[in-house]
Design an enzyme around this catalytic site. Structure first.
Site, mmCIF file in Angstrom:
data_model
loop_
_atom_site.group_PDB
_atom_site.id
_atom_site.type_symbol
_atom_site.label_atom_id
_atom_site.label_comp_id
_atom_site.label_asym_id
_atom_site.label_seq_id
_atom_site.Cartn_x
_atom_site.Cartn_y
_atom_site.Cartn_z
ATOM 1 N N ASP A 66 82.393 -34.985 9.009
ATOM 2 C CA ASP A 66 83.844 -35.087 9.127
ATOM 3 C C ASP A 66 84.450 -33.767 9.609
ATOM 4 O OD1 ASP A 66 83.197 -33.776 6.768
ATOM 5 O OD2 ASP A 66 83.931 -35.375 5.472
ATOM 6 N N ASP A 135 87.419 -38.612 -6.285
ATOM 7 C CA ASP A 135 87.963 -39.980 -6.165
ATOM 8 C C ASP A 135 86.933 -40.957 -5.582
ATOM 9 O OD1 ASP A 135 87.855 -39.281 -3.486
ATOM 10 O OD2 ASP A 135 89.987 -39.607 -3.089
ATOM 11 N N HIS A 137 85.072 -40.561 -2.761
ATOM 12 C CA HIS A 137 84.846 -40.606 -1.308
ATOM 13 C C HIS A 137 83.489 -40.015 -0.943
ATOM 14 C CE1 HIS A 137 87.040 -36.484 -1.083
ATOM 15 N NE2 HIS A 137 85.794 -36.243 -0.755
HETATM 16 C C1 F6R Z 1 82.620 -32.799 3.276
HETATM 17 C C2 F6R Z 1 82.641 -34.165 2.773
HETATM 18 C C3 F6R Z 1 83.169 -34.504 1.428
HETATM 19 C C4 F6R Z 1 82.638 -33.602 0.326
HETATM 20 C C5 F6R Z 1 83.292 -33.969 -1.002
HETATM 21 C C6 F6R Z 1 82.801 -33.105 -2.140
HETATM 22 O O1 F6R Z 1 82.030 -32.769 4.556
HETATM 23 O O2 F6R Z 1 82.211 -35.017 3.476
HETATM 24 O O3 F6R Z 1 82.834 -35.844 1.131
HETATM 25 O O4 F6R Z 1 81.245 -33.751 0.233
HETATM 26 O O5 F6R Z 1 84.673 -33.821 -0.880
HETATM 27 O O6 F6R Z 1 83.190 -31.786 -1.916
HETATM 28 P P1 F6R Z 1 82.587 -30.605 -2.775
HETATM 29 O O7 F6R Z 1 81.141 -30.568 -2.491
HETATM 30 O O8 F6R Z 1 83.286 -29.373 -2.266
HETATM 31 O O9 F6R Z 1 82.889 -30.911 -4.190
#
Ligand code: F6R
Length: 260
Positions: A66, A135, A137
């Site tokens: 992303d 959440d 994702h």
């Molecule tokens: C980032 C991404 C997100 C993160 C998620 C967790 O490229 O795709 O899905 O993996 O927001 O973020 P962290 O690892 O910072 O807790």
């Protein structure tokens, strides 16, 4: 779906092993790259193996999950720059072999469709590294995302912007409101999904991911449909699971040849 519960440093080793085995078997493998905090220990371990053990990324291809919309090319939080800074600049991985969705594209649908074509032309993703948002994702597929979605623009959820403000000097206003993300359908086509999550703040999302019903309300649950999905979590992230003992016993008694 395989659930592995280990201390955080061991999780990074396990994930690095998966990537190393893949690269040694096929140096031109295609790696799917996540940003954020979760994969950092994995990236550090892979950089160490490159420096000390000759693990090469020279022939590999990389596709980011992303990208934020609208961040200037030199912005340090642009994910393309984050991956370079945290990972690929420390390897023998030529920058042109790593792609990200174009968060500055004029023609957003066209750029997203091109990204899908590029992944396909590269032969698809062999190993997709993933983190999970509080959440639920994966990528930036926020709750409500179609389980069949492809690369597209999304609005970031208020919770995600709040969670990610730590990367923008704690200033919520600086966090972009939109992103481009591989869809859940795109991610599902990777041959191996490798998700890592640590800390209590991820426990609820992990409970839904592993033991909840498949639902767009918790987008990561799409992984339950995948034939080769590995969930690497520490005790804190596992703290809301019901079948913890079963996952631990299964991992402890795996045949040595099986790997992850
Ligand atoms: C980032 C991404 C997100 C993160 C998620 C967790 O490229 O795709 O899905 O993996 O927001 O973020 P962290 O690892 O910072 O807790």
């Amino acid at each position: 779906m395989e659930v592995v519960i280990l201390p955080p440093e061991d999780l990074a080793m396990e994930a690095a092993n998966v990537v190393e085995i893949q690269l040694r078997r096929n140096p031109s493998s295609v790696l799917g790259l996540a940003t954020g905090s979760s994969p950092l220990a994995i990236y550090q371990e892979l950089v160490r193996r490159h420096r000390e053990e000759g693990l090469s990324f020279a022939q590999a291809r990389g596709f980011l999950l992303d990208e934020y919309v609208g961040l200037a090319p030199e912005h340090p939080q642009r994910y393309r720059n984050v991956i370079a800074e945290e990972f690929s600049d420390h390897l023998d991985w030529p920058a042109e072999r790593i792609q990200a969705p174009d968060g500055l594209a004029q023609d957003v649908p066209g750029a997203c469709a091109q990204y899908e074509r590029d992944i396909k032309a590269a032969g698809g993703v062999d190993i997709q590294l993933l983190g999970i948002g509080t959440d639920g994702h994966i990528g930036f597929n926020e709750p409500g995302s179609s389980l069949a979605s492809r690369t597209r623009i999304k609005s970031l959820a208020a919770q995600t912007r709040k969670d990610n403000a730590r990367f923008f000097d704690g200033d919520l206003e600086q966090v972009p409101r939109h992103c481009l993300t591989q869809g859940l359908g795109t991610i599902s086509q990777a041959r191996h999904l490798l998700l890592v999550a640590t800390g209590e703040q991820k426990a609820t999302a992990v409970r839904h991911l592993v033991e909840g019903p498949v639902s767009a309300r918790w987008p990561a649950t799409v992984m339950q449909w995948h034939r080769h999905a590995t969930v690497l979590i520490d005790e804190a992230a596992a703290s809301e699971l019901e079948l913890t003992e079963y996952y631990k016993q299964t991992y402890a008694s795996k045949p040595a040849w099986q790997g992850l």
